[in-house]
Design a protein around this motif. Structure first.
Motif, PDB file in Angstrom:
ATOM      1  N   THR A 111       0.831  -1.193   0.000  1.00  0.00           N
ATOM      2  CA  THR A 111       0.000   0.000   0.000  1.00  0.00           C
ATOM      3  C   THR A 111       0.873   1.254   0.000  1.00  0.00           C
ATOM      4  N   ALA A 112       0.202   2.364  -0.097  1.00  0.00           N
ATOM      5  CA  ALA A 112       0.873   3.662  -0.055  1.00  0.00           C
ATOM      6  C   ALA A 112      -0.057   4.622   0.668  1.00  0.00           C
ATOM      7  N   SER A 113       0.488   5.753   1.086  1.00  0.00           N
ATOM      8  CA  SER A 113      -0.331   6.739   1.789  1.00  0.00           C
ATOM      9  C   SER A 113       0.046   8.141   1.338  1.00  0.00           C
ATOM     10  N   THR A 114      -0.658   9.116   1.849  1.00  0.00           N
ATOM     11  CA  THR A 114      -0.455  10.507   1.453  1.00  0.00           C
ATOM     12  C   THR A 114       1.025  10.889   1.525  1.00  0.00           C
ATOM     13  N   GLY A 115       1.482  11.509   0.458  1.00  0.00           N
ATOM     14  CA  GLY A 115       2.870  11.974   0.390  1.00  0.00           C
ATOM     15  C   GLY A 115       3.811  11.012  -0.297  1.00  0.00           C
ATOM     16  N   ASP A 116       3.448   9.733  -0.387  1.00  0.00           N
ATOM     17  CA  ASP A 116       4.303   8.768  -1.089  1.00  0.00           C
ATOM     18  C   ASP A 116       4.336   9.093  -2.574  1.00  0.00           C
ATOM     19  N   TRP A 117       5.495   8.857  -3.183  1.00  0.00           N
ATOM     20  CA  TRP A 117       5.641   9.027  -4.626  1.00  0.00           C
ATOM     21  C   TRP A 117       5.491   7.675  -5.298  1.00  0.00           C
ATOM     22  N   LEU A 118       4.604   7.616  -6.296  1.00  0.00           N
ATOM     23  CA  LEU A 118       4.375   6.396  -7.059  1.00  0.00           C
ATOM     24  C   LEU A 118       5.080   6.479  -8.399  1.00  0.00           C
ATOM     25  N   GLU A 119       5.700   5.385  -8.769  1.00  0.00           N
ATOM     26  CA  GLU A 119       6.256   5.216 -10.113  1.00  0.00           C
ATOM     27  C   GLU A 119       5.331   4.249 -10.844  1.00  0.00           C
ATOM     28  N   ILE A 120       4.877   4.642 -12.015  1.00  0.00           N
ATOM     29  CA  ILE A 120       3.934   3.852 -12.799  1.00  0.00           C
ATOM     30  C   ILE A 120       4.614   3.468 -14.105  1.00  0.00           C
ATOM     31  N   GLU A 121       4.553   2.181 -14.415  1.00  0.00           N
ATOM     32  CA  GLU A 121       5.126   1.703 -15.681  1.00  0.00           C
ATOM     33  C   GLU A 121       4.084   0.878 -16.410  1.00  0.00           C
ATOM     34  N   GLY A 122       3.754   1.297 -17.620  1.00  0.00           N
ATOM     35  CA  GLY A 122       2.815   0.565 -18.465  1.00  0.00           C
ATOM     36  C   GLY A 122       3.545  -0.029 -19.656  1.00  0.00           C
ATOM     37  N   ARG A 123       3.273  -1.305 -19.928  1.00  0.00           N
ATOM     38  CA  ARG A 123       3.901  -1.999 -21.060  1.00  0.00           C
ATOM     39  C   ARG A 123       2.849  -2.605 -21.974  1.00  0.00           C
ATOM     40  N   ALA A 124       2.999  -2.353 -23.253  1.00  0.00           N
ATOM     41  CA  ALA A 124       2.177  -3.032 -24.257  1.00  0.00           C
ATOM     42  C   ALA A 124       2.949  -4.282 -24.660  1.00  0.00           C
ATOM     43  N   ASN A 125       2.539  -5.409 -24.140  1.00  0.00           N
ATOM     44  CA  ASN A 125       3.237  -6.662 -24.426  1.00  0.00           C
ATOM     45  C   ASN A 125       2.987  -7.146 -25.846  1.00  0.00           C
ATOM     46  N   LYS A 126       1.767  -6.915 -26.335  1.00  0.00           N
ATOM     47  CA  LYS A 126       1.444  -7.250 -27.715  1.00  0.00           C
ATOM     48  C   LYS A 126       0.275  -6.383 -28.155  1.00  0.00           C
ATOM     49  N   VAL A 127       0.423  -5.751 -29.303  1.00  0.00           N
ATOM     50  CA  VAL A 127      -0.663  -4.996 -29.914  1.00  0.00           C
ATOM     51  C   VAL A 127      -0.937  -5.648 -31.254  1.00  0.00           C
ATOM     52  N   GLY A 128      -2.050  -6.362 -31.326  1.00  0.00           N
ATOM     53  CA  GLY A 128      -2.410  -7.065 -32.550  1.00  0.00           C
ATOM     54  C   GLY A 128      -3.436  -6.282 -33.357  1.00  0.00           C
ATOM     55  N   ASN A 129      -4.076  -6.988 -34.291  1.00  0.00           N
ATOM     56  CA  ASN A 129      -5.079  -6.344 -35.141  1.00  0.00           C
ATOM     57  C   ASN A 129      -6.384  -6.077 -34.415  1.00  0.00           C
ATOM     58  N   SER A 130      -6.684  -6.860 -33.378  1.00  0.00           N
ATOM     59  CA  SER A 130      -7.942  -6.637 -32.667  1.00  0.00           C
ATOM     60  C   SER A 130      -7.779  -6.564 -31.146  1.00  0.00           C
ATOM     61  N   LEU A 131      -6.727  -7.164 -30.592  1.00  0.00           N
ATOM     62  CA  LEU A 131      -6.520  -7.137 -29.151  1.00  0.00           C
ATOM     63  C   LEU A 131      -5.130  -6.614 -28.805  1.00  0.00           C
ATOM     64  N   ALA A 132      -5.067  -5.926 -27.670  1.00  0.00           N
ATOM     65  CA  ALA A 132      -3.780  -5.476 -27.126  1.00  0.00           C
ATOM     66  C   ALA A 132      -3.691  -5.980 -25.695  1.00  0.00           C
ATOM     67  N   PHE A 133      -2.524  -6.469 -25.323  1.00  0.00           N
ATOM     68  CA  PHE A 133      -2.288  -7.030 -23.994  1.00  0.00           C
ATOM     69  C   PHE A 133      -1.240  -6.177 -23.292  1.00  0.00           C
ATOM     70  N   THR A 134      -1.593  -5.668 -22.117  1.00  0.00           N
ATOM     71  CA  THR A 134      -0.688  -4.777 -21.402  1.00  0.00           C
ATOM     72  C   THR A 134      -0.491  -5.243 -19.968  1.00  0.00           C
ATOM     73  N   THR A 135       0.615  -4.803 -19.391  1.00  0.00           N
ATOM     74  CA  THR A 135       0.865  -5.001 -17.965  1.00  0.00           C
ATOM     75  C   THR A 135       1.277  -3.663 -17.374  1.00  0.00           C
TER      76      THR A 135
END
Length: 144
Positions: free
Chosen positions: A94-118
């Motif tokens: 968990t985190a609380s007020t004042g904590d700094w969050l680092e966010i990382e988004g990855r597109a593992n596969k972007v196809g013709n109809s579906l995209a899978f991310t983490t």
């Protein structure tokens, strides 16, 4: 600024203005890095991000998983980041007020109809980064 980061900022500005929940929860987020299939951002936890116990709300982590997954798809050159078909979040810490969050988004596969991310959400600590939540997100994207 890289072409991918410019693309992500363009999509984020359009999305922010059309999505009140993103505007409310992520108004102060700093998207500072992008390359094809990868987006990095940071945000300081504030009162609007908390649950009734004073810690990071699960709905916030789910929203960030949706948001960062979409921006990672945008980093692959797409203007439309699709609609969610599945989202899953593991809450590890968990985190609380004042904590700094680092966010990382990855597109593992972007196809013709579906995209899978983490997505990983971590907080900065004296010993480095501690993972707060990890998510996976599948989106339906239009055929290119």
């Amino acid at each position: 600024m890289t072409g991918e980061l410019q693309q992500v900022h363009k999509v984020w500005e359009r999305t922010r203005s059309n999505s009140p929940i993103y505007g409310f929860l992520l108004d102060e987020v700093d998207v500072y890095d992008a390359e094809k299939g990868l987006v990095r951002a940071r945000l300081q936890v504030g009162p609007r991000h908390l649950n009734s116990k004073g810690t990071l709300h699960g709905a916030f982590s789910a929203c960030v998983t949706d948001w960062a997954g979409g921006l990672s798809i945008a980093s692959c050159g797409l203007d439309s980041t699709g609609v969610s078909t599945d989202i899953h979040v593991n809450y590890l810490s968990t985190a609380s007020t004042g904590d700094w969050l680092e966010i990382e988004g990855r597109a593992n596969k972007v196809g013709n109809s579906l995209a899978f991310t983490t997505v990983s959400i971590s907080k900065k600590s004296k010993s480095g980064l501690a993972i707060v939540a990890q998510g996976s997100h599948t989106k339906y994207v239009r055929s290119r």
